[in-house]
Design a protein around this motif. Structure first.
Motif, PDB file in Angstrom:
ATOM      1  N   SER A  73       3.770   7.823   0.721  1.00 26.39           N
ATOM      2  CA  SER A  73       3.791   6.369   1.144  1.00 26.39           C
ATOM      3  C   SER A  73       4.733   5.636   0.354  1.00 26.39           C
ATOM      4  O   SER A  73       5.257   5.939  -0.807  1.00 26.39           O
ATOM      5  CB  SER A  73       2.466   5.755   0.801  1.00 26.39           C
ATOM      6  N   ASP A  74       5.769   4.821   1.014  1.00 21.36           N
ATOM      7  CA  ASP A  74       6.600   4.243   0.353  1.00 21.36           C
ATOM      8  C   ASP A  74       6.316   2.704   0.275  1.00 21.36           C
ATOM      9  O   ASP A  74       7.112   1.646   0.142  1.00 21.36           O
ATOM     10  CB  ASP A  74       8.034   4.150   0.878  1.00 21.36           C
ATOM     11  N   GLY A  75       4.961   2.397   0.556  1.00 23.19           N
ATOM     12  CA  GLY A  75       4.500   0.990   0.205  1.00 23.19           C
ATOM     13  C   GLY A  75       4.607  -0.010   1.362  1.00 23.19           C
ATOM     14  O   GLY A  75       4.093  -1.193   1.661  1.00 23.19           O
ATOM     15  N   THR A  76       4.997   0.708   2.651  1.00 27.04           N
ATOM     16  CA  THR A  76       5.266  -0.070   3.885  1.00 27.04           C
ATOM     17  C   THR A  76       3.669   0.224   4.855  1.00 27.04           C
ATOM     18  O   THR A  76       3.165   1.391   4.347  1.00 27.04           O
ATOM     19  CB  THR A  76       6.467   0.458   4.816  1.00 27.04           C
ATOM     20  N   PRO A  77       3.501  -0.505   5.908  1.00 25.58           N
ATOM     21  CA  PRO A  77       2.399  -0.024   6.637  1.00 25.58           C
ATOM     22  C   PRO A  77       2.489   1.267   7.307  1.00 25.58           C
ATOM     23  O   PRO A  77       1.552   1.684   8.020  1.00 25.58           O
ATOM     24  CB  PRO A  77       2.181  -1.231   7.457  1.00 25.58           C
ATOM     25  N   LYS A  78       3.454   2.027   7.276  1.00 29.03           N
ATOM     26  CA  LYS A  78       3.745   3.215   8.203  1.00 29.03           C
ATOM     27  C   LYS A  78       3.886   4.299   7.043  1.00 29.03           C
ATOM     28  O   LYS A  78       4.657   4.153   6.130  1.00 29.03           O
ATOM     29  CB  LYS A  78       5.039   3.340   9.209  1.00 29.03           C
ATOM     30  N   PRO A  79       3.314   5.211   7.299  1.00 29.64           N
ATOM     31  CA  PRO A  79       3.429   6.478   6.181  1.00 29.64           C
ATOM     32  C   PRO A  79       5.112   7.189   6.244  1.00 29.64           C
ATOM     33  O   PRO A  79       5.757   7.112   7.523  1.00 29.64           O
ATOM     34  CB  PRO A  79       2.573   7.937   7.013  1.00 29.64           C
ATOM     35  N   TYR A  80       5.569   7.529   5.029  1.00 33.70           N
ATOM     36  CA  TYR A  80       6.925   7.840   5.202  1.00 33.70           C
ATOM     37  C   TYR A  80       6.898   9.203   5.677  1.00 33.70           C
ATOM     38  O   TYR A  80       7.829   9.549   6.357  1.00 33.70           O
ATOM     39  CB  TYR A  80       7.352   7.758   3.790  1.00 33.70           C
ATOM     40  N   ARG A  81       6.073  10.007   5.158  1.00 34.81           N
ATOM     41  CA  ARG A  81       5.968  11.690   5.560  1.00 34.81           C
ATOM     42  C   ARG A  81       4.336  11.766   5.666  1.00 34.81           C
ATOM     43  O   ARG A  81       3.812  11.397   4.666  1.00 34.81           O
ATOM     44  CB  ARG A  81       6.957  12.383   4.658  1.00 34.81           C
ATOM     45  N   LEU A  82       4.157  12.515   6.593  1.00 35.50           N
ATOM     46  CA  LEU A  82       2.658  12.895   6.638  1.00 35.50           C
ATOM     47  C   LEU A  82       2.569  14.328   7.168  1.00 35.50           C
ATOM     48  O   LEU A  82       2.941  14.763   8.197  1.00 35.50           O
ATOM     49  CB  LEU A  82       1.966  12.127   7.631  1.00 35.50           C
ATOM     50  N   ARG A  83       2.047  15.296   6.185  1.00 33.61           N
ATOM     51  CA  ARG A  83       1.975  16.620   6.668  1.00 33.61           C
ATOM     52  C   ARG A  83       0.720  16.909   7.063  1.00 33.61           C
ATOM     53  O   ARG A  83      -0.284  16.962   6.114  1.00 33.61           O
ATOM     54  CB  ARG A  83       2.718  17.650   5.311  1.00 33.61           C
ATOM     55  N   ILE A  84       0.406  17.852   7.912  1.00 37.56           N
ATOM     56  CA  ILE A  84      -1.188  18.016   8.082  1.00 37.56           C
ATOM     57  C   ILE A  84      -1.046  19.513   7.817  1.00 37.56           C
ATOM     58  O   ILE A  84      -0.403  20.539   8.506  1.00 37.56           O
ATOM     59  CB  ILE A  84      -1.474  17.883   9.637  1.00 37.56           C
TER      60      ILE A  84
END
Lengths: 153, 369
Positions: free
Chosen positions: B319-330
């Motif tokens: 997370s970079d503090g914004t409402p959207k994930p910076y990177r999400l790995r499943i």
């Protein structure tokens, strides 16, 4: 969940044993160590074989595209001692960017590394069979990089 | 073998073959009746969910989880929601009742997923009747999901800090009814398939998997417990309220196809035990904590995993503090588990390879993401 290991002692041990240029990495919520990519293979071998640490499972291998560099992240876990460790390797955005493969240490890394190569475009030296895994062979580009533009949605 | 001249042949197994459980393609090199080499081809169902996540808010991403492993949507959502809660540091704010409801849903979903495994594995050996038996109880469970969440297969029911809605008044009696018939159903399943001589002959000693190899390949979940790896996150690293329940972890030693089957069947019985206790102890109260309308986790990263029906499902979120994930790995269990099939298939008959593949319990939506 998290049984923490003494990262300071681990870093000192790695630097003394194989000059891994390891350091404790603190600017995130998890706590991890950073290793130079030149000694990555030997470091991982040591972490798996050393009876004090004995990380026999590679849980996850992921990569992040930061503005200043690529980071490859290894999440290790030990069934015997039930402790966790996160290892990071930072690579500058040169062309081609590469890291040593750890598939000789954990076979699980083979498919993970193929996926990172496919979606992020990081090469893994000494990987036995580095092909695209999810996308077609003739696909151009690496979708998870931030400069790969999506269709407007 | 050697006195008859045979010719090597390449056999394409899939992607539309019914026993591949989806769109998996294996290229077998056959030497007569035996497989000498197998190459996996996956990615036919790749939808780029990890890339999509970077342009969605955290809340908008919840429905996508149901599309990963499409026979255990509740468990995928639970894994994702718990990871984001851990990233925000609100794991302890989830109300008591919501935690119990999560356990009930997760265990029901685990039973449903193992019933699909039971049915499809029987069908791969041409047993049509067990298939109808397994899907009968799965339908009852999906009816329960419909009462609670409004949809049967892709529930979109978990929320950050709890669950979307409280249970209505018809849910608990229906659950009671299911728990009452479940022991009888288990007898039926075992009577019709487990004790069958043909089934025993087709599975015993086929494609054994040693403990060292399973660890090195990163195999997790029931497939690993069949090889003697005695590790279950619900017991060894309890998340949520799993430390309040008494249940056993089924473990077997040889890791052949029969063991992988039996471990899953035993897990159904253990899940019924957990459900009985959760049914008795379900408290009253709210089901949703007070969380902000717009989820903005602090900058940082987290890796968290839960015991999914197929193995350990982990989410790595940056997370970079914004409402959207910076990177999400499943990090999905099936993606790791299917890799061992390349090695497992070598030396088997084609018919045994089909059964060994079924015993790994692969779901392609989770492999390809």
């Amino acid at each position: 969940m998290d049984k923490k290991i003494d990262r300071q002692a681990l870093v000192a041990f790695l630097n003394e044993k194989m000059d891994a240029q390891a350091e404790v990495f603190e600017d995130n919520t998890e706590g991890s160590i950073k290793v130079s990519r030149l000694k990555l293979g030997e470091t991982m071998q040591e972490l798996r074989e050393n009876p004090q640490y004995k990380f026999d499972v590679l849980m996850n291998l992921s990569s992040v595209d930061y503005p200043e560099n690529f980071t490859v992240i290894y999440h290790l876990f030990s069934i015997a001692h039930k402790h966790y460790l996160t290892v990071k390797v930072e690579i500058t955005k040169e062309n081609p960017c590469w890291v040593p493969s750890v598939s000789s240490v954990w076979k699980a890394a083979q498919v993970h590394e193929r996926e990172v190569f496919d979606l992020m475009g990081i090469l893994f030296n000494d990987h036995p069979d580095l092909r695209r895994i999810l996308l077609p062979e003739d696909f151009a580009g690496h979708p998870l990089r931030k400069d790969f533009t999506q269709q407007a949605d | 073998m050697n006195d008859i001249r045979t010719q090597e042949m390449n056999l394409n197994f899939g992607p539309q073959h019914p026993s591949t459980h989806g769109v998996y393609r294996g290229v077998f090199t056959m030497e007569g009746e035996y497989i000498t080499k197998c190459v996996n081809h996956i990615g036919y169902l790749h939808r780029g969910i990890e890339k999509l996540a970077e342009s969605r808010t955290y809340t908008q991403f919840i429905p996508y989880n149901g599309r990963l492993d499409y026979v255990s949507g509740m468990l995928n959502e639970e894994a994702y929601v718990r990871t984001v809660e851990k990233l925000m540091g609100i794991s302890d704010q989830v109300p008591e009742r919501a935690e119990y409801i999560r356990v009930i849903m997760a265990e029901l979903q685990r039973i449903a997923s193992h019933l699909v495994f039971y049915s499809s594995m029987a069908l791969d050996m041409a047993g049509f009747t067990p298939w109808t038996y397994g899907f009968r109880e799965r339908d009852t469970i999906l009816d329960l999901f419909e009462m609670a969440a409004g949809s049967r297969m892709m529930p979109n029911y978990m929320r950050f800090g709890g669950v979307a809605a409280d249970l209505n008044e018809e849910f608990m009696p229906a659950l009671r009814k299911l728990l009452d018939i479940m022991p009888k159903c288990m007898e039926e399943y075992h009577g019709i398939l487990t004790g069958n001589e043909i089934f025993q002959a087709r599975t015993k000693g086929v494609a054994p998997l040693s403990r060292e190899k399973a660890l090195n390949y990163g195999i997790s979940g029931p497939s690993a417990r069949a090889s003697g790896i005695d590790y279950d996150l619900r017991r060894d690293e309890p998340y949520g309220i799993y430390d309040r329940f008494k249940f056993n972890v089924p473990v077997r030693q040889t890791g052949d196809t029969l063991d992988r089957y039996m471990v899953r069947m035993d897990e159904i019985a253990e899940s019924v035990k957990i459900l009985e206790q959760a049914y008795r102890e379900l408290p009253e109260g709210p089901v949703l904590a007070k969380v902000p309308k717009i989820i903005k986790p602090p900058a940082g990263e987290v890796y968290n995993r839960i015991e999914h029906s197929k193995g350990h499902l982990g989410f790595h979120i940056v997370s970079d503090g914004t409402p959207k994930p910076y990177r999400l790995r499943i990090c999905s269990p099936c993606f790791v588990n299917v890799a061992i099939f390349e090695e497992m298939a070598v030396g088997l008959h084609l018919q045994d390879a089909v059964v060994a593949f079924a015993s790994l319990d692969i779901v392609l939506g989770e492999i390809d993401r």
